[in-house]
Design a protein around this motif. Sequence first.
Motif, mmCIF file in Angstrom:
data_model
loop_
_atom_site.group_PDB
_atom_site.id
_atom_site.type_symbol
_atom_site.label_atom_id
_atom_site.label_comp_id
_atom_site.label_asym_id
_atom_site.label_seq_id
_atom_site.Cartn_x
_atom_site.Cartn_y
_atom_site.Cartn_z
ATOM 1 N N TRP A 96 36.968 15.962 14.014
ATOM 2 C CA TRP A 96 36.110 16.812 14.840
ATOM 3 C C TRP A 96 36.436 16.681 16.314
ATOM 4 O O TRP A 96 37.017 15.701 16.750
ATOM 5 N N THR A 97 36.042 17.735 17.015
ATOM 6 C CA THR A 97 36.094 17.756 18.470
ATOM 7 C C THR A 97 34.719 18.192 18.964
ATOM 8 O O THR A 97 33.936 18.764 18.207
ATOM 9 N N GLU A 98 34.449 17.904 20.220
ATOM 10 C CA GLU A 98 33.167 18.275 20.823
ATOM 11 C C GLU A 98 33.392 19.152 22.035
ATOM 12 O O GLU A 98 34.327 18.948 22.795
ATOM 13 N N VAL A 99 32.486 20.119 22.180
ATOM 14 C CA VAL A 99 32.489 21.017 23.324
ATOM 15 C C VAL A 99 31.068 21.053 23.861
ATOM 16 O O VAL A 99 30.122 21.200 23.080
ATOM 17 N N ARG A 100 30.912 20.917 25.160
ATOM 18 C CA ARG A 100 29.586 20.993 25.774
ATOM 19 C C ARG A 100 29.425 22.324 26.495
ATOM 20 O O ARG A 100 30.359 22.823 27.123
ATOM 21 N N VAL A 101 28.246 22.898 26.366
ATOM 22 C CA VAL A 101 27.877 24.117 27.074
ATOM 23 C C VAL A 101 26.585 23.830 27.838
ATOM 24 O O VAL A 101 25.910 22.841 27.562
ATOM 25 N N PRO A 102 26.234 24.681 28.802
ATOM 26 C CA PRO A 102 25.048 24.381 29.600
ATOM 27 C C PRO A 102 23.754 24.255 28.788
ATOM 28 O O PRO A 102 23.020 23.275 28.938
ATOM 29 N N GLY A 103 23.455 25.231 27.946
ATOM 30 C CA GLY A 103 22.187 25.199 27.225
ATOM 31 C C GLY A 103 22.303 25.802 25.844
ATOM 32 O O GLY A 103 23.381 26.231 25.414
ATOM 33 N N SER A 104 21.177 25.888 25.143
ATOM 34 C CA SER A 104 21.167 26.412 23.779
ATOM 35 C C SER A 104 21.512 27.893 23.718
ATOM 36 O O SER A 104 22.033 28.367 22.704
ATOM 37 N N PHE A 105 21.236 28.627 24.785
ATOM 38 C CA PHE A 105 21.562 30.052 24.817
ATOM 39 C C PHE A 105 23.072 30.277 24.693
ATOM 40 O O PHE A 105 23.508 31.271 24.114
ATOM 41 N N GLU A 106 23.867 29.343 25.175
ATOM 42 C CA GLU A 106 25.322 29.470 25.153
ATOM 43 C C GLU A 106 25.956 28.983 23.849
ATOM 44 O O GLU A 106 27.169 29.145 23.645
ATOM 45 N N LEU A 107 25.192 28.405 22.963
ATOM 46 C CA LEU A 107 25.748 27.880 21.713
ATOM 47 C C LEU A 107 26.426 28.947 20.847
ATOM 48 O O LEU A 107 27.511 28.691 20.311
ATOM 49 N N PRO A 108 25.841 30.134 20.667
ATOM 50 C CA PRO A 108 26.492 31.121 19.793
ATOM 51 C C PRO A 108 27.891 31.539 20.254
ATOM 52 O O PRO A 108 28.800 31.641 19.428
ATOM 53 N N VAL A 109 28.077 31.758 21.541
ATOM 54 C CA VAL A 109 29.399 32.180 21.997
ATOM 55 C C VAL A 109 30.413 31.047 21.839
ATOM 56 O O VAL A 109 31.570 31.281 21.480
ATOM 57 N N ALA A 110 29.993 29.818 22.049
ATOM 58 C CA ALA A 110 30.896 28.678 21.840
ATOM 59 C C ALA A 110 31.217 28.515 20.354
ATOM 60 O O ALA A 110 32.365 28.228 19.976
ATOM 61 N N ALA A 111 30.215 28.713 19.503
ATOM 62 C CA ALA A 111 30.437 28.633 18.055
ATOM 63 C C ALA A 111 31.391 29.730 17.600
ATOM 64 O O ALA A 111 32.268 29.499 16.760
ATOM 65 N N ALA A 112 31.242 30.930 18.154
ATOM 66 C CA ALA A 112 32.132 32.036 17.801
ATOM 67 C C ALA A 112 33.568 31.722 18.206
ATOM 68 O O ALA A 112 34.511 31.985 17.451
ATOM 69 N N ARG A 113 33.753 31.150 19.375
ATOM 70 C CA ARG A 113 35.096 30.787 19.839
ATOM 71 C C ARG A 113 35.689 29.704 18.942
ATOM 72 O O ARG A 113 36.865 29.754 18.588
ATOM 73 N N ALA A 114 34.872 28.734 18.539
ATOM 74 C CA ALA A 114 35.355 27.672 17.646
ATOM 75 C C ALA A 114 35.761 28.242 16.301
ATOM 76 O O ALA A 114 36.808 27.877 15.746
ATOM 77 N N ALA A 115 34.948 29.147 15.764
ATOM 78 C CA ALA A 115 35.272 29.762 14.478
ATOM 79 C C ALA A 115 36.554 30.575 14.578
ATOM 80 O O ALA A 115 37.418 30.498 13.695
ATOM 81 N N ALA A 116 36.699 31.332 15.646
ATOM 82 C CA ALA A 116 37.909 32.137 15.835
ATOM 83 C C ALA A 116 39.137 31.258 16.040
ATOM 84 O O ALA A 116 40.254 31.662 15.719
ATOM 85 N N GLY A 117 38.922 30.047 16.545
ATOM 86 C CA GLY A 117 40.021 29.122 16.797
ATOM 87 C C GLY A 117 40.448 28.324 15.584
ATOM 88 O O GLY A 117 41.316 27.457 15.688
ATOM 89 N N GLY A 118 39.844 28.577 14.431
ATOM 90 C CA GLY A 118 40.295 27.918 13.216
ATOM 91 C C GLY A 118 39.432 26.783 12.711
ATOM 92 O O GLY A 118 39.823 26.074 11.777
ATOM 93 N N ALA A 119 38.249 26.590 13.275
ATOM 94 C CA ALA A 119 37.369 25.537 12.766
ATOM 95 C C ALA A 119 36.962 25.858 11.331
ATOM 96 O O ALA A 119 36.727 27.015 10.990
#
Length: 159
Positions: free
Chosen positions: A48-71
Amino acid sequence: MSGAGAPKVTVDGSGLRVVVVAASWHEQVMDGLLAGARRALAESGADWTEVRVPGSFELPVAAARAAAGGADAVVALGVVIRGGTPHFEYVCSAATTGLTDVSVRTGVPVGFGVLTCDDEAQALDRAGLEGSREDKGAEAAEAAVATAVTFRDLVPAPR
């Protein structure tokens, strides 16, 4: 996955690539959620790797990027504590709907570890800290890995 009847999820996540996306607000609560997720992922054998975002509102876009990146799976961790304005409802709704959309649209499991609490005491009680009754970070990681293993065993993921 907590409370009476909650399953103890134990799977072999070896070979899985998991991305933990975590909000930064409420440092003490987030430290507990992250520790629980790390522990569960280490026990599963997943990488696993970890990515931090400012708040919970930003979680979906970070999750989408992770999924698109092959997670193979994503673990989303955050906390929203009710205040005196409708902000709580908007952020909770956006995070929940956004993370669900990412999972359904991409086929990549998203472990939901976003605490939506009335007060800080409720958040601390769910954060997996010493004295907490629940460990939502670990539960979210276990759910994401278990679902990814099910998918891996069921059929190869579409990419």
